[in-house]
Design an enzyme around this catalytic site. Structure first.
Site, short mmCIF file in Angstrom:
data_model
loop_
_atom_site.label_atom_id
_atom_site.label_comp_id
_atom_site.label_asym_id
_atom_site.label_seq_id
_atom_site.Cartn_x
_atom_site.Cartn_y
_atom_site.Cartn_z
N GLY A 1 19.85 20.43 14.32
CA GLY A 1 20.27 19.96 13.00
C GLY A 1 20.80 21.08 12.13
CB VAL A 2 22.26 20.88 8.71
CG1 VAL A 2 22.91 21.84 7.73
CG2 VAL A 2 23.21 19.76 9.07
CG HIS B 1 14.41 11.67 -18.47
ND1 HIS B 1 13.59 12.57 -17.84
CD2 HIS B 1 13.59 10.76 -19.06
CE1 HIS B 1 12.32 12.22 -18.02
NE2 HIS B 1 12.30 11.12 -18.76
CD GLU C 1 15.99 14.67 -16.11
OE1 GLU C 1 14.83 14.24 -15.98
OE2 GLU C 1 16.45 15.08 -17.20
CB CYS D 1 10.51 13.02 -21.41
SG CYS D 1 9.86 11.35 -21.66
#
Length: 509
Positions: free
Chosen positions: A223-224, A167, A169, A79
């Protein structure tokens, strides 16, 4: 170092998605602002130029010197990136006669070119641009068109330089991943060898060299991210790592005790610290979200500094920073216009004489989970929903008090346990409750009430960069509302947040 694709960011909302799609091909990539291009080393196999909210016709439009890159490395302009190349080398970019946003179809595809191999006639793509390339430079050739845009894709003759005005993606470009594979694998020649097992092996080896016999102190959250980061560091340096789990008074109900218990299975040396009052004092009177985040960040640093002084010879602070933290804290143009500050991004204060080690700062959340599985961390930790570093402080809108925290802990506990009991927890990326700074009129036992309002939030996501609200069953939401209002004193109204990211963020603050 693994071979990689370099993505230069011109400010597009889709830049992170480009990185995600490249990573899905088992190829490592990094995003860098267009005005902070790193040294082009031998491991960089190709370059992708992102889109941008800017117009190439603007006097202050983002621009880079491509002469040192073109012809030496494959380049794909997406783009804005394509329009910038076209204009820079003698083409013409003008405002679109028909602004093309949304779905379009490629009615002309020249499959002789590697970029478009196996792309089908009529392939659906996603457009998002107000400008159009009207004239290409002399040695640029059109290789794809749509009914409204003649130059949907081009190639520079004699070199592996391409531009596309759509795009690839986004999921709406149905063969976009195929196009990116053509560029990354076939044109750039990447071997698709970047996996979670490879990441573990290379990262542990790098940490062993970097840290040597030095000692590291690391804050754990349960947490992770912090769990995986700590396990990687522990795998590299063993007992030279000391972990600190701080009860900041902003955790979920029973979380301090449960998390300390869960870490015993990982073999980590973990110290539990009760610092609740310290954090409440730091937050007293603060209502603005950024002020709360920064106060919590400072208090964490002070706690870690205190603990670090108790460990002889500690030189490093380990952190579970991940790539979205870094991306959201960097502005690609001008003064910082960050979405929000992160408590673990931006370095340490001068008084804290420690260096920072962040083994996960190039990974997205789903990649962190895969690394955790490669490390055989229990699924109870790996599958845990993300929880914000500042904890419940940014789920309590307004000032923080121990009473408000207790109220929200009870609401959150009912909601999270409900998700687990009804088999919904694993269908949700992140869930929680928000205590609103308003009261509403209600009626209980024939008496008028004027009490607190809470909002429930549950979103689905892959990496946290974008998210959509989860369509939880009405019957479940009704049950949660009844249980919360009946069991949590001071709450008489429950609402459900149906906002997506963007435009909203996952957290309210």
């Amino acid at each position: 170092m693994a071979e990689q694709i370099l993505i230069l960011d011109f400010g597009s909302q889709y830049t992170q998605l480009i990185a995600r799609r490249v990573r899905e091909l088992n190829v490592y990539c990094e995003i860098h602002p267009y005005n902070k291009i790193p040294e082009i080393t031998a491991d960089i196999k190709g370059i992708i130029l992102s889109g941008s909210p800017c117009s190439v016709r603007d006097s202050d439009a983002p621009n880079i010197d491509l002469d040192s890159i073109r012809g030496k490395l494959p380049v794909l302009g997406v783009c804005y990136g394509a329009q910038m190349m076209a204009q820079k080398y003698g083409g013409e970019v003008l405002p679109s006669e028909i602004r093309e946003y949304g779905r379009a179809n490629l009615t002309h595809i020249d499959q002789h070119y590697e970029l478009l191999k196996e792309m089908t006639h009529g392939s659906q793509v996603w457009m998002s641009h107000g400008d159009t390339i009207k004239k290409l430079p002399e040695n640029f050739k059109v290789i794809a068109s749509t009914p409204a845009v003649q130059v949907a894709a081009f190639k520079v003759q004699g070199e592996e330089t391409y531009g596309i005005q759509f795009h690839p993606e986004v999921t709406h470009s149905l063969e976009g991943k195929n196009l990116l594979r053509n560029f990354v694998v076939h044109i750039c020649g990447c071997m698709q060898e970047w996996t979670s097992d490879m990441f573990v092996d290379t990262t542990v080896a790098e940490l062993q060299i970097k840290l040597g016999n030095d000692k590291v102190v690391m804050g754990l959250s349960g947490g992770v991210d912090s769990s995986v980061a700590a396990t990687l560091i522990h795998k590299a340096i063993g007992e030279n790592l000391t972990c600190v789990f701080v009860d900041n008074g902003l955790l979920r109900k029973n979380e301090f005790e449960e998390v300390l218990e869960s870490y015993k299975t990982l073999g980590l040396n973990v110290i539990g610290i009760d610092a609740r009052q310290r954090f409440y004092d730091a937050l007293k009177g603060l209502t603005e979200p950024e002020a709360k985040r920064k106060a919590i960040g400072r208090a964490f640093i002070e706690v870690f500094d205190d603990e670090a002084h108790k460990i002889e010879g500690v030189k490093w602070l380990g952190q579970g920073t991940i790539y979205p933290d870094v991306i959201e804290s960097v502005s690609v143009k001008g003064p910082s216009a960050t979405i929000k500050s992160h408590h673990n991004v931006g370095g340490l204060p001068d008084f804290m004489k420690l260096s920072v080690v962040e083994p996960l700062n190039t990974l997205f959340k789903d990649e962190v989970r895969e690394v955790g599985r490669s490390l055989e961390i229990p699924e109870a930790i790996i599958g845990r929903h993300p929880f914000p570093g500042p904890g419940l402080a940014i789920r309590i809108l307004g000032d923080i008090t121990a009473e408000k925290v207790k109220t929200l802990q009870e609401v959150d506990y009912i909601f999270i346990q409900g998700l687990k009991e009804h088999g919904l927890y694993d269908q949700v990326w992140q869930a929680g409750a928000i205590l609103l700074p308003i009261q509403s009129v209600g009626v209980m036992g024939d008496e008028r009430t004027y009490e607190k309002v809470v909002a429930l939030r549950a979103v689905g996501s892959v990496d946290g960069m974008t998210a959509d609200w989860i369509h939880l069953p009405y019957a479940f939401l009704g049950k949660m509302s009844n249980e919360i209002i009946n069991r949590v004193k001071g709450v008489n109204r429950v609402v459900y947040d149906i906002s997506s990211k963007p435009p909203a963020t996952i957290e309210w603050e």
